[in-house]
Design a protein around this motif. Sequence first.
Motif, PDB file in Angstrom:
ATOM      1  N   THR A   1       3.136   3.091  27.200  1.00  0.00           N
ATOM      2  CA  THR A   1       2.046   2.501  26.408  1.00  0.00           C
ATOM      3  C   THR A   1       0.814   3.402  26.439  1.00  0.00           C
ATOM      4  OG1 THR A   1       2.824   0.238  26.836  1.00  0.00           O
ATOM      5  CG2 THR A   1       0.531   0.508  26.170  1.00  0.00           C
ATOM      6  N   GLU A   2       0.491   3.925  27.618  1.00  0.00           N
ATOM      7  CA  GLU A   2      -0.651   4.842  27.733  1.00  0.00           C
ATOM      8  C   GLU A   2      -0.412   6.121  26.946  1.00  0.00           C
ATOM      9  OE1 GLU A   2      -1.277   5.429  31.867  1.00  0.00           O
ATOM     10  OE2 GLU A   2      -1.833   3.333  32.245  1.00  0.00           O
TER      11      GLU A   2
ATOM     12  N   SER B   1       4.044   0.542  31.128  1.00  0.00           N
ATOM     13  CA  SER B   1       2.624   0.932  31.143  1.00  0.00           C
ATOM     14  C   SER B   1       2.466   2.430  30.874  1.00  0.00           C
ATOM     15  CB  SER B   1       2.003   0.576  32.494  1.00  0.00           C
ATOM     16  OG  SER B   1       2.012  -0.809  32.699  1.00  0.00           O
TER      17      SER B   1
ATOM     18  N   SER C   1      -0.276  -8.936  29.450  1.00  0.00           N
ATOM     19  CA  SER C   1      -0.528 -10.274  29.974  1.00  0.00           C
ATOM     20  C   SER C   1       0.593 -10.678  30.926  1.00  0.00           C
ATOM     21  CB  SER C   1      -0.599 -11.272  28.820  1.00  0.00           C
ATOM     22  OG  SER C   1       0.693 -11.407  28.218  1.00  0.00           O
TER      23      SER C   1
ATOM     24  N   GLU D   1      -3.701  -4.327  26.810  1.00  0.00           N
ATOM     25  CA  GLU D   1      -3.448  -4.870  28.140  1.00  0.00           C
ATOM     26  C   GLU D   1      -2.153  -5.671  28.158  1.00  0.00           C
ATOM     27  OE1 GLU D   1      -6.694  -7.086  29.668  1.00  0.00           O
ATOM     28  OE2 GLU D   1      -8.131  -5.425  29.525  1.00  0.00           O
TER      29      GLU D   1
ATOM     30  N   GLU E   1      -7.271   2.183  21.934  1.00  0.00           N
ATOM     31  CA  GLU E   1      -7.443   1.678  23.294  1.00  0.00           C
ATOM     32  C   GLU E   1      -6.122   1.114  23.805  1.00  0.00           C
ATOM     33  OE1 GLU E   1     -10.243  -1.579  25.647  1.00  0.00           O
ATOM     34  OE2 GLU E   1     -10.733  -0.946  23.587  1.00  0.00           O
TER      35      GLU E   1
ATOM     36  N   SER F   1       1.228  -8.823  21.269  1.00  0.00           N
ATOM     37  CA  SER F   1       1.897  -8.987  22.559  1.00  0.00           C
ATOM     38  C   SER F   1       3.232  -8.257  22.530  1.00  0.00           C
ATOM     39  CB  SER F   1       2.114 -10.470  22.857  1.00  0.00           C
ATOM     40  OG  SER F   1       3.072 -11.002  21.948  1.00  0.00           O
TER      41      SER F   1
END
Length: 456
Positions: A325-326, A322, A340, A338, A335, A376
């Motif tokens: 990714t940010e 995470s 999953s 997300e 953006e 994904s």
Amino acid sequence: MANTDALVALVIDDEQDVRESLSHLLEQSGWRVVQRSNASDLDKQLNEVSPNLVISDVRMPGVNGLDAFLKICDQPHCPPVIFVSAHGDIEMAVKAMSRGAYNFLEKPYDPKRLLLAAKHAGDQDRLKRHNEQLQEQVERLSGLENLLLGQSTPVLSVRNQIQEYAPSEAPVMITGQTGTGKELAARAIHTLSNRYSNPFITVNCAVIDENHFGSMIFGTETQPGYVSLAQGGTLFLDEVTELSPHSQAQLLQLIEHKEYQHVGSIDVQQADIRILSATNIETDQIISQGLLRTDLIYRLNGLSLSMPSLDERGEDIGLLFSHYTEQFSRAYAIEVPELSTGDLTWLMTHSWPGNVRELMHLAERRVLLSRTRPCSVTDAQQNAEGTPPVSNKLRPAVAAFERALISKVLVEQQGRMDDVAEELGIGRRTLNEKMVKLSMDKQVLLNNCGNPPTGN
């Protein structure tokens, strides 16, 4: 012998007898005193002396005491100022007090009163410096958490060891698999040490030819070497087991004596450096395989730090993915995609042979693909593993497969050719020959993938 722990006072007065009297009084009470006859060039004086207290006359030729005080207040660390003034200068001294000067005493001063004021001012400055150092330490510790993300037991243990090792001057050998963050750990040790404001110089030992080791490490009369560049700071020797026996002997001399000579010179230079080293081979294997001289191992391995693999940090995987990714989403101005349940399941069950580096590249690949369509984690992984269409002819098909596989591993290993060869199970020379034969340009491949080459 001078007391290096003594508080330092800077005495500024244009009258020599006053300076001598003040200096003698302070020195008798344990102060170290530096005298100046005027306040010109005050910025330089403050940087050189770094006083805990300034005692100044008010009216002097050139820069007067009030102007001097305002200059002192502009410094990153403003020491307390006591003015010793004649009666006619009290108005100016009071004005300085209103702007934050510590105290003023009228001439002729009472020695006991001056010493008491000096003691209180010095204690105040020492406490202020201590608080500033604590604040710096807190900020750098916060930076350590950003460098070595995670809350798993292995990561917390590594962070604790780094904090313990940082204040020491002892060499540290950092071991761990490729991609576990050995250089990050070395940088963290440097950042938390007393050398943090000085250089951190990285040397990739795998790319230094034995014939050029001396000139690159120790320098020449005209060209500084890595040791000179690292003066006052830290020298980080990455892939240290790649050094030849002759280079190891030269390095051992540097570590043992903290001295070196420029190539071609007989003049001995002092080496004010701390040495950190790293290897992806465990210490017992280094010894059993004879990769380093035994005496050099003991010098380099004064303190040891083992970096955990990502497999050992299961609970950190989601947090790390995470985080990266940010980061990449901000860099590419999209953006944040997300995660999953399926994504998290795949992340937690993957074996991560490339450790944190592999995870970071997968996060970036997913962000890049997400710019044009929903993507994904498994889509991003399959994209990385894809191969070009197969030719009906055997030779072109083999070439296409080799080109795709070498490109994939080259990007994953960030251009480190020794690691690429090891991952492919071939020799470094064979890898070079194949890349030439396949017309593969390392720089172009890495630039296209956004990964700068590491140089080996």
